[in-house]
Scaffold this motif. Structure first.
Motif, PDB file in Angstrom:
ATOM      1  N   GLU A   1       0.813  -1.211   0.000  1.00  0.00           N
ATOM      2  CA  GLU A   1       0.000   0.000   0.000  1.00  0.00           C
ATOM      3  C   GLU A   1       0.853   1.270   0.000  1.00  0.00           C
ATOM      4  O   GLU A   1       0.361   2.342  -0.352  1.00  0.00           O
ATOM      5  N   ALA A   2       2.120   1.145   0.378  1.00  0.00           N
ATOM      6  CA  ALA A   2       3.010   2.304   0.398  1.00  0.00           C
ATOM      7  C   ALA A   2       3.572   2.645  -0.988  1.00  0.00           C
ATOM      8  O   ALA A   2       4.163   3.718  -1.161  1.00  0.00           O
ATOM      9  N   LEU A   3       3.383   1.772  -1.969  1.00  0.00           N
ATOM     10  CA  LEU A   3       3.862   2.051  -3.320  1.00  0.00           C
ATOM     11  C   LEU A   3       3.120   3.262  -3.882  1.00  0.00           C
ATOM     12  O   LEU A   3       1.895   3.402  -3.683  1.00  0.00           O
ATOM     13  N   ASP A   4       3.830   4.144  -4.606  1.00  0.00           N
ATOM     14  CA  ASP A   4       3.232   5.423  -4.990  1.00  0.00           C
ATOM     15  C   ASP A   4       2.064   5.290  -5.958  1.00  0.00           C
ATOM     16  O   ASP A   4       1.224   6.182  -6.030  1.00  0.00           O
ATOM     17  N   TRP A   5       1.968   4.195  -6.702  1.00  0.00           N
ATOM     18  CA  TRP A   5       0.867   4.060  -7.661  1.00  0.00           C
ATOM     19  C   TRP A   5      -0.340   3.328  -7.088  1.00  0.00           C
ATOM     20  O   TRP A   5      -1.394   3.232  -7.725  1.00  0.00           O
TER      21      TRP A   5
ATOM     22  N   LYS B   1      -3.490   2.775  -4.763  1.00  0.00           N
ATOM     23  CA  LYS B   1      -4.530   3.464  -4.010  1.00  0.00           C
ATOM     24  C   LYS B   1      -4.960   2.636  -2.807  1.00  0.00           C
ATOM     25  O   LYS B   1      -5.069   3.131  -1.685  1.00  0.00           O
ATOM     26  N   GLU B   2      -5.257   1.369  -3.038  1.00  0.00           N
ATOM     27  CA  GLU B   2      -5.563   0.428  -1.961  1.00  0.00           C
ATOM     28  C   GLU B   2      -5.170  -0.967  -2.432  1.00  0.00           C
ATOM     29  O   GLU B   2      -5.097  -1.235  -3.635  1.00  0.00           O
ATOM     30  N   ALA B   3      -4.920  -1.827  -1.455  1.00  0.00           N
ATOM     31  CA  ALA B   3      -4.434  -3.154  -1.814  1.00  0.00           C
ATOM     32  C   ALA B   3      -4.739  -4.150  -0.716  1.00  0.00           C
ATOM     33  O   ALA B   3      -5.028  -3.779   0.423  1.00  0.00           O
ATOM     34  N   ASP B   4      -4.690  -5.403  -1.084  1.00  0.00           N
ATOM     35  CA  ASP B   4      -4.779  -6.473  -0.105  1.00  0.00           C
ATOM     36  C   ASP B   4      -4.153  -7.720  -0.709  1.00  0.00           C
ATOM     37  O   ASP B   4      -3.894  -7.769  -1.914  1.00  0.00           O
ATOM     38  N   ILE B   5      -3.913  -8.703   0.143  1.00  0.00           N
ATOM     39  CA  ILE B   5      -3.220  -9.901  -0.325  1.00  0.00           C
ATOM     40  C   ILE B   5      -3.918 -11.154   0.184  1.00  0.00           C
ATOM     41  O   ILE B   5      -4.694 -11.115   1.148  1.00  0.00           O
ATOM     42  N   ARG B   6      -3.639 -12.240  -0.486  1.00  0.00           N
ATOM     43  CA  ARG B   6      -3.988 -13.551   0.045  1.00  0.00           C
ATOM     44  C   ARG B   6      -2.814 -14.479  -0.268  1.00  0.00           C
ATOM     45  O   ARG B   6      -2.115 -14.301  -1.264  1.00  0.00           O
TER      46      ARG B   6
ATOM     47  N   ALA C   1      -3.891  -4.967  -6.206  1.00  0.00           N
ATOM     48  CA  ALA C   1      -3.689  -3.536  -5.992  1.00  0.00           C
ATOM     49  C   ALA C   1      -4.570  -2.722  -6.927  1.00  0.00           C
ATOM     50  O   ALA C   1      -4.633  -2.993  -8.136  1.00  0.00           O
ATOM     51  N   VAL C   2      -5.253  -1.735  -6.376  1.00  0.00           N
ATOM     52  CA  VAL C   2      -6.057  -0.796  -7.176  1.00  0.00           C
ATOM     53  C   VAL C   2      -5.201   0.443  -7.429  1.00  0.00           C
ATOM     54  O   VAL C   2      -4.812   1.128  -6.480  1.00  0.00           O
ATOM     55  N   PRO C   3      -4.871   0.766  -8.687  1.00  0.00           N
ATOM     56  CA  PRO C   3      -4.006   1.923  -8.970  1.00  0.00           C
ATOM     57  C   PRO C   3      -4.759   3.243  -8.786  1.00  0.00           C
ATOM     58  O   PRO C   3      -5.989   3.312  -8.910  1.00  0.00           O
ATOM     59  N   HIS C   4      -4.013   4.297  -8.460  1.00  0.00           N
ATOM     60  CA  HIS C   4      -4.579   5.643  -8.499  1.00  0.00           C
ATOM     61  C   HIS C   4      -4.977   5.963  -9.941  1.00  0.00           C
ATOM     62  O   HIS C   4      -4.386   5.452 -10.896  1.00  0.00           O
ATOM     63  N   THR C   5      -5.962   6.816 -10.085  1.00  0.00           N
ATOM     64  CA  THR C   5      -6.397   7.214 -11.427  1.00  0.00           C
ATOM     65  C   THR C   5      -5.230   7.823 -12.208  1.00  0.00           C
ATOM     66  O   THR C   5      -4.550   8.727 -11.728  1.00  0.00           O
TER      67      THR C   5
ATOM     68  N   VAL D   1      -5.986  -4.331 -10.256  1.00  0.00           N
ATOM     69  CA  VAL D   1      -7.418  -4.579 -10.426  1.00  0.00           C
ATOM     70  C   VAL D   1      -8.184  -3.275 -10.282  1.00  0.00           C
ATOM     71  O   VAL D   1      -7.704  -2.307  -9.683  1.00  0.00           O
ATOM     72  N   ALA D   2      -9.415  -3.252 -10.851  1.00  0.00           N
ATOM     73  CA  ALA D   2     -10.255  -2.063 -10.740  1.00  0.00           C
ATOM     74  C   ALA D   2     -10.798  -1.911  -9.327  1.00  0.00           C
ATOM     75  O   ALA D   2     -10.967  -0.799  -8.819  1.00  0.00           O
TER      76      ALA D   2
END
Length: 341
Positions: free
Chosen positions: A259-263, A265-270, A284-288, A319-320
């Protein structure tokens, strides 16, 4: 089109252990071979002295079952580094999980048999005969030899168990952890057997059978605990620490770094536990307007993989929106970690 950076070639499903883990793995294999060698000497001794004692019979069976985990570990250790194939694209890391399951089922089966057999001896009021033996011209009660042997033979196994248990977290190897726990618990078997036999000598005829029942419960406990742990990993339950008690802290760290990566927006893992390594999917959902390039994705994947050698198969999936089916459980894990003092 951007070309991918020239990374070190590595098969998906394989990994190279860091030097510390290589040394620990080599030592673990040596300890397992020593465990087998020790039992080669101790099992015949217990068998030869067992006579009609239920406690000695239970101790002999438990010591014989002790062959299973070291042998399974050594077999898995040979399989785990085989290259992936089209039929086994993830490699053979789960060999340790399969070996863990085999050992657990054997413990559960024989523990149940011993419990029933010992209980029948108690119900029928079976009195174990323990006569006299002549050794070097001296006549002694056989119970003294049985008691001494039952305690002495477990001493090297307890020492080996303590050595193995230090290596298990280093390798994240639950099979080694289970084997170490069983070796460490052998002192109870030796003590229970010795006390049961001495009880018979003191005129308490049921002490021998009671010791056998106690040993069978110990075997059953090991079987149930190991069966639960092995099945949990094989059906991809959340990844836990080696003792199977707590969520593994590495996953929270990967999530935080992702989540700290600059691109992002939000993320999660399994992630799933493959045996000694993890197969991790990072969503990971990228910033627009900040969709990463292939080069950036590969660099970030390498960055996250380098956090720990166990992050062996890690993929980043833009992912969107985040998948919903696994997020509540991951959130519960993180809340549980944060709630700890």
């Amino acid at each position: 089109m951007n070309s991918l950076p020239d990374h070190k070639t590595q098969y998906f499903g394989q990994h190279d252990l860091p030097q510390e883990q290589q040394d620990a793995f080599a030592k673990a294999k040596r300890l397992e071979r020593i465990s087998i060698l020790v039992r080669v000497f101790t099992v015949p001794i217990i068998f030869a002295l067992a006579g009609s004692s239920q406690a000695m019979k239970a101790s002999w069976i438990e010591d014989s079952l002790g062959f299973i985990a070291p042998i399974a570990f050594l077999i898995a250790a040979r399989l785990v580094y085989r290259q992936p194939t089209p039929k086994h694209p993830y490699g053979y890391h789960r060999a340790f999980g399969v070996g863990h399951l085999v050992a657990a089922v054997a413990l559960l089966t024989f523990g149940g048999y011993l419990l029933v057999d010992s209980a029948m001896g108690l119900l029928t009021g079976e009195h174990p005969p323990m006569g006299m033996m002549e050794i070097f011209g001296m006549t002694i009660w056989s119970g003294w030899l049985m008691s001494a042997a039952s305690v002495i033979v477990v001493i090297p196994l307890v020492i080996l168990g303590r050595m193995k248990i230090k290596l298990a977290p280093l390798l994240h190897n639950k099979m080694l952890q289970a084997d170490a726990d069983m070796d460490k618990a052998d002192w109870m078997t030796g003590l229970a057997t010795g006390v049961g036999i001495l009880g018979v000598g003191a005129g308490i005829w049921w002490a021998d059978v009671a010791a056998a029942i106690l040993i069978s419960f110990d075997i059953l406990r090991d079987g149930v605990n190991n069966l639960r742990a092995s099945l949990s990993d094989l059906i991809d339950t959340r990844i836990t620490t080696t003792d199977s008690n707590d969520p593994h802290p590495l996953l929270a760290e990967v999530h935080e770094r992702l989540e700290a990566l600059d691109w992002v927006k939000e993320a999660d893992i399994r992630a799933r536990d493959q045996g000694q390594v993890f197969h991790t999917e990072a969503f990971a959902v990228p910033h627009t307007g900040k969709m990463p390039t292939l080069d950036e994705l590969e660099d970030d994947r390498e960055y996250l993989s380098d956090l720990d050698w166990k992050l062996h198969d890690l993929v980043i999936i833009p992912v969107a929106e985040l998948p919903e089916e696994f997020l509540p459980q991951l959130d519960d894990d993180r809340n549980e970690e944060q709630a700890k003092p």
